[in-house]
Structures are given as C-alpha cells and as structure tokens.
Design an enzyme around this catalytic site. Structure first.
Site, mmCIF file in Angstrom:
data_model
loop_
_atom_site.group_PDB
_atom_site.id
_atom_site.type_symbol
_atom_site.label_atom_id
_atom_site.label_comp_id
_atom_site.label_asym_id
_atom_site.label_seq_id
_atom_site.Cartn_x
_atom_site.Cartn_y
_atom_site.Cartn_z
ATOM 1 N N GLY A 1 64.325 -18.615 27.908
ATOM 2 C CA GLY A 1 64.957 -17.462 27.255
ATOM 3 C C GLY A 1 64.217 -16.074 27.014
ATOM 4 O O GLY A 1 63.185 -15.894 28.113
ATOM 5 N N HIS B 1 64.815 -12.241 35.027
ATOM 6 C CA HIS B 1 65.947 -13.104 34.732
ATOM 7 C C HIS B 1 67.224 -12.841 35.106
ATOM 8 O O HIS B 1 67.994 -13.442 35.798
ATOM 9 C CB HIS B 1 66.035 -13.697 33.374
ATOM 10 N N ASP C 1 56.663 -16.721 39.706
ATOM 11 C CA ASP C 1 55.902 -18.055 39.601
ATOM 12 C C ASP C 1 55.850 -18.924 40.739
ATOM 13 O O ASP C 1 56.388 -19.843 41.031
ATOM 14 C CB ASP C 1 56.902 -18.499 38.459
ATOM 15 N N GLN D 1 55.194 -22.657 40.671
ATOM 16 C CA GLN D 1 56.133 -23.073 40.231
ATOM 17 C C GLN D 1 57.281 -23.408 41.167
ATOM 18 O O GLN D 1 57.931 -24.616 41.484
ATOM 19 C CB GLN D 1 56.788 -22.824 39.114
HETATM 20 O O1 PAF Z 1 60.170 -20.539 34.586
HETATM 21 C C1 PAF Z 1 60.324 -20.968 33.412
HETATM 22 O O2 PAF Z 1 60.934 -20.139 32.696
HETATM 23 C C2 PAF Z 1 60.334 -22.297 33.008
HETATM 24 O O3 PAF Z 1 59.126 -23.058 33.667
HETATM 25 C C3 PAF Z 1 61.595 -23.265 33.637
HETATM 26 C C4 PAF Z 1 61.684 -23.317 35.058
HETATM 27 C C5 PAF Z 1 62.778 -22.874 32.949
HETATM 28 C C6 PAF Z 1 61.306 -24.796 32.999
HETATM 29 O O4 PAF Z 1 61.056 -24.906 31.782
#
Ligand code: PAF
Length: 286
Positions: free
Chosen positions: A31, A37, A151, A154
C-alpha cells in the site's frame, strides 16, 4: 473493481473470472501506492486480461523495533488510484486472515541470499517476504507477478523462491521509477523532512558517480569505485551509509574486478530513514 478481504472470496473470484484462457497479472504491495507501484499495475494491465493488486503490510518482514506500526497506510487513496487504472480486484486481507496463528505459522528460510546486503541489518526480513509472497501466490494464483527493481535483492529472492518451490508464475522485474531529481520512489520517502528529502538525492548521485567511473574505464576494481561512492555519500552530513556494494546481477555476489553487467547497490540512513537504491551498469544499455 472488486475489493476482496478474505482468502475464500479471492478463490471464488478466481473461479468466476478466470474462465477460458484469461491470464492474470498480480502486483503485490504494502500500500501507500506511488508512481512506482502504479507503473507495475499499468504493465500488468497491458500484458494480462485480469489484474489483481494486493495491499497487505506484512508483519513477518519487519524486525523488532522497525517501522511496522508507523509504515504509511492510505487505503482510501490507494483504492482511488487503483480504480482509476481499472484494476479488476484488490486483495486487502487483515493480519488475522493471513496469519491466524502467527506463533505457529510455517515460515520459509531463503538461505544465504537473505543474509547478505540488506539482510545484514534486517535479519529475517527476506524470510518474511518469501513467506508472504508464497502465501499470496497460493491464494491469488497469478500467471505473472510484477516487482520493482528498486528492491533488487527482493527480486532475486523471489525468483529463487519460484524456482525452488516450483511456482507456476513468471516474475517480471520492472524499472526503478524516480523523482525528477533522481530519488527512487519509495513509500518510506514520506518519512523525510525537507532537509532530508534534499539530502536523499545523494544515493542516486553516488550510484551515477560509480557508473561514470566504471564506464569511463577509470576504475576496474570494485573497492576503488566503492571508496569514491562512499566519499560522496559521507560528504552529505545527513547521510550514513549502511552498505555500498558492486555485485553480480544474478546472484548478488560481490565483485572484486568489475564485470558488466554489474549492479551498484546502496543502502543508507538519511536521518532516521533507511533508504535503498541501485543501478545496473551495462555497456549495452548506456
Ligand atoms: O515490496 C513490497 O512491497 C513487499 O516486500 C511485498 C513484495 C509486497 C511483500 O510484502
């Protein structure tokens, strides 16, 4: 746009909407949505018949003393933005829906990849990310999932998760979206006061300096480039570098001699806010 709060309803949505060969794109988020996003959402809309976005601030990826409780939350603003982009469904579960028995939950261990770079100062963070992403993939069952390259670690962890646990999902990594002055967009930028906001541009400036030194052929070993980048970050009084690394883009292993493509990665505290950024240096893409 449907707003879905339970796992049961998410599964029912899947059954009803996914008749025929309709592909589903999925954008997992916590969020406080910004242009970064929204760029993922647009890409998913272009490439799939159905787009689902999740909004869930995942407690499992925050360590003790981190910002879980004050993490920015803006459900009303988020839903307005997603509705304007014609998203099909937003999955917004409560904590108790995702983790009914938090202390007894199974959690994943991503191994060494989760203990380097950001994992050094955020132990357990990537295990928490992998656990929630695996749960979300099982609930939403997308064909493609979209993540931002800001990220970078990630994205490497999630690709490994998908390979190792055989998820049938394509991971699409999308470009970093930046403010006009180069600062990478992040929900945590909202913590910065005016002075810190200005100081925060030092991350991108240091990355660009590293890129310049490498592409100009002035330096071909990582420690020298890192030293110059660190000097620049430390010249900004409000910035305190956590790490500056030059790594292999696929497995994030630190380089000594630089081979392209290389990822220049940086994490620093600006005041009390920890920010991360990276750029990929590659001759072809210059
Ligand atoms: O990148 C993010 O916002 C979070 O790490 C994710 C991938 C939604 C997991 O909670």
């Amino acid at each position: 746009m449907q707003i879905i709060k339970t796992i049961k309803d998410m599964r029912a949505f899947n059954k009803i909407l996914r008749t025929g060969n309709k592909t589903m794109g999925f954008v997992p988020t916590m969020g406080a949505l910004h242009e970064g996003h929204l760029s993922l959402v647009r890409r998913s809309r272009e490439e799939n018949a159905i787009t689902v976005v999740s909004i869930f601030v995942n407690p499992a990826q925050f360590g003790p003393g981190e910002d879980f409780h004050r993490y920015p939350r803006d459900p009303v603003g988020d839903l307005e933005k997603l509705s304007a982009l014609d998203v099909d469904a937003v999955f917004m579960p409560e904590g108790s829906e995702m983790y009914p028995e938090p202390s007894r939950s199974v959690s994943l261990d991503v191994g060494g990849i989760g203990r380097m770079l950001c994992g050094v100062s955020r132990p357990g963070h990537f295990n928490g990310v992998a656990t929630v992403v695996a749960k979300l993939f099982n609930i939403v069952m997308p064909d493609r999932a979209y993540f931002g390259r800001k990220d970078l670690q990630q994205t490497v962890v999630i690709k490994k998760l998908v390979r190792d646990l055989n998820f049938d999902v394509d991971i699409i990594v999308c470009p970093v979206i930046r403010e006009k002055d180069g600062l990478a967009m992040s929900s945590r930028n909202s913590y910065l006061n005016a002075g810190e906001r200005k100081a925060a541009t030092v991350l991108f400036r240091a990355l660009k300096l590293g890129e310049k030194l490498i592409l100009a052929g002035e330096m071909d070993n990582a420690p020298d480039v890192r030293r110059e980048m660190e000097k620049m970050v430390r010249s900004e009084p409000l910035a305190d570098p956590d790490y500056i690394e030059i790594v292999d883009t696929r497995n994030l292993q630190p380089m000594q001699g630089i081979k392209l493509p290389a990822a220049l990665c940086i994490a620093a505290r600006i005041g009390s806010t920890r920010l991360i950024d990276n750029i990929i240096v590659d001759k072809k893409r210059k």
